[in-house]
Design a protein around this motif. Structure first.
Motif, short mmCIF file in Angstrom:
data_model
loop_
_atom_site.label_atom_id
_atom_site.label_comp_id
_atom_site.label_asym_id
_atom_site.label_seq_id
_atom_site.Cartn_x
_atom_site.Cartn_y
_atom_site.Cartn_z
N LYS A 155 3.26 8.40 -9.12
CA LYS A 155 3.47 7.42 -8.06
C LYS A 155 4.41 7.96 -6.99
O LYS A 155 4.16 7.78 -5.79
CB LYS A 155 4.01 6.12 -8.65
CG LYS A 155 3.00 5.34 -9.49
CD LYS A 155 3.59 4.04 -10.01
CE LYS A 155 2.53 3.24 -10.78
NZ LYS A 155 3.08 1.95 -11.28
N ALA A 158 2.44 10.47 -4.97
CA ALA A 158 1.47 9.82 -4.09
C ALA A 158 2.13 9.29 -2.83
O ALA A 158 1.57 9.39 -1.73
CB ALA A 158 0.76 8.69 -4.85
N GLN A 159 3.32 8.74 -2.98
CA GLN A 159 4.06 8.25 -1.81
C GLN A 159 4.38 9.38 -0.86
O GLN A 159 4.27 9.24 0.36
CB GLN A 159 5.33 7.54 -2.28
CG GLN A 159 5.07 6.21 -2.99
CD GLN A 159 6.33 5.63 -3.59
OE1 GLN A 159 7.16 6.34 -4.17
NE2 GLN A 159 6.50 4.32 -3.47
N THR A 168 -5.32 7.18 2.61
CA THR A 168 -5.09 6.87 1.20
C THR A 168 -5.09 8.18 0.41
O THR A 168 -5.57 9.22 0.87
CB THR A 168 -6.18 5.94 0.62
OG1 THR A 168 -7.45 6.59 0.75
CG2 THR A 168 -6.21 4.60 1.35
N TYR A 186 -4.46 5.78 -7.49
CA TYR A 186 -4.75 5.48 -6.08
C TYR A 186 -3.50 4.87 -5.43
O TYR A 186 -2.79 4.08 -6.04
CB TYR A 186 -5.91 4.49 -5.99
CG TYR A 186 -6.05 3.76 -4.69
CD1 TYR A 186 -6.78 4.31 -3.64
CD2 TYR A 186 -5.47 2.50 -4.50
CE1 TYR A 186 -6.92 3.63 -2.44
CE2 TYR A 186 -5.60 1.82 -3.31
CZ TYR A 186 -6.33 2.38 -2.28
OH TYR A 186 -6.47 1.70 -1.10
N TYR A 187 -3.28 5.25 -4.16
CA TYR A 187 -2.18 4.64 -3.40
C TYR A 187 -2.55 4.58 -1.93
O TYR A 187 -3.08 5.55 -1.37
CB TYR A 187 -0.90 5.45 -3.57
CG TYR A 187 0.29 4.88 -2.84
CD1 TYR A 187 0.76 3.60 -3.13
CD2 TYR A 187 0.96 5.62 -1.86
CE1 TYR A 187 1.86 3.07 -2.46
CE2 TYR A 187 2.05 5.10 -1.20
CZ TYR A 187 2.50 3.82 -1.50
OH TYR A 187 3.58 3.30 -0.83
N GLN A 191 -0.32 -0.65 -2.29
CA GLN A 191 -0.60 -0.90 -3.69
C GLN A 191 -0.99 0.38 -4.42
O GLN A 191 -1.56 1.30 -3.84
CB GLN A 191 -1.73 -1.93 -3.85
CG GLN A 191 -3.12 -1.38 -3.53
CD GLN A 191 -4.22 -2.37 -3.84
OE1 GLN A 191 -4.66 -3.10 -2.95
NE2 GLN A 191 -4.67 -2.40 -5.08
N PHE A 192 -0.63 0.41 -5.71
CA PHE A 192 -1.08 1.44 -6.62
C PHE A 192 -2.20 0.86 -7.48
O PHE A 192 -2.20 -0.32 -7.81
CB PHE A 192 0.05 1.90 -7.54
CG PHE A 192 1.16 2.63 -6.85
CD1 PHE A 192 1.03 3.97 -6.51
CD2 PHE A 192 2.36 1.97 -6.55
CE1 PHE A 192 2.07 4.64 -5.88
CE2 PHE A 192 3.39 2.64 -5.92
CZ PHE A 192 3.24 3.99 -5.58
#
Length: 266
Positions: A155, A158-159, A168, A186-187, A191-192
């Protein structure tokens, strides 16, 4: 009218990944696939070698497509050359269609300086044009400049990757994370969403990443919302590994003839 989707990618002589995998995926989704070949991967002395096509040849392929075909979607795989990245960037500016970028990085046959230069060019020129980027865990570590061993770290990565410009990101955790589940994350900045399936103890995984990205692109061309497209693609790759083709090297390729479109696959 049949929808047209382009893969800009390398040719995998063993047809597990690359444009061969993309075309087979597109066919399963009843899309007409086109190709612009950037390089050719061969096996020499038991090692993969990548042979770049001249920039002029890449340019002529892209010009041919631009002049003759109305595209509904684009999937980008291995480009491998800095000249190729610039040509692809210019080409993409002519289209407002779903673009899925699978950022292949960390080439074994090139030095660290080239890897860094290539990564920087890919991020600067192509990430802002992509609706989705789909790095695997190793590529996500390179892009985020951090080690990833847990979902929490996925996470964080991904950010960081989203800040590089794509709309995305989907990090393909696959079998590399510990535990019994193969998970992709997914991010979209808000939302994740985690997509998980049990790990398969099979070696038929060559081309899984290419297939996942091209399946997402195919689903988007068919009008599926992105979250649904990812879920369907996760199931598609799972079946492709289950039904894969073995090579005489104790490895194997994904294969998925005739399985797309089944509702029970999701």
């Amino acid at each position: 009218m049949k929808k047209m989707i382009l893969t800009i990618a390398g040719s995998d002589t063993l047809a597990g990944g690359g444009l061969q995998s993309d075309l087979k995926t597109f066919e399963n989704y009843q899309l007409f696939g086109l190709t612009a070949i950037t390089c050719i991967a061969v096996v020499k002395d038991h090692q993969f070698e990548i042979k770049d096509l001249p920039a002029e040849v890449i340019s002529e392929q892209l010009d041919t497509i631009k002049e003759t075909i109305k595209l509904d979607g684009i999937k980008i795989g291995l480009i491998h050359s800095l000249e190729g990245i610039e040509l692809v960037r210019e080409f993409l500016t002519h289209y407002k269609v779903p673009i899925v970028l699978d950022p292949v990085l960390a080439f074994k046959e090139t030095d660290q300086i080239y890897n860094q230069t290539y990564k920087d060019a890919l991020v600067e020129k192509l990430f802002p044009l992509a609706e989705v980027v789909t790095p695997n865990l190793k590529e996500a570590e390179i892009l985020s400049e951090m080690k990833i061993t847990t979902i929490a770290e996925m996470k964080q990565a991904a950010q960081k990757i989203l800040l590089l410009g794509p709309k995305t990101v989907v990090i393909k955790g696959g079998e590399r994370l510990s535990g019994t589940l193969a998970s992709d994350l997914y991010y979209d900045g808000e939302q994740f969403e985690l997509f998980s399936k049990p790990k398969l103890a099979k070696p038929t995984i060559n081309g899984a990443g290419c297939t996942f990205a091209s399946s997402i692109a195919a689903n988007l061309v068919q009008g599926k919302p992105l979250i649904e497209a990812i879920a369907k693609s996760k199931a598609f790759v799972y079946h492709a590994i289950e039904n894969g083709v073995y090579l005489n090297t104790a490895e194997g390729n994904v294969w998925y003839g005739g399985i797309a479109g089944r509702e029970e696959d999701v």
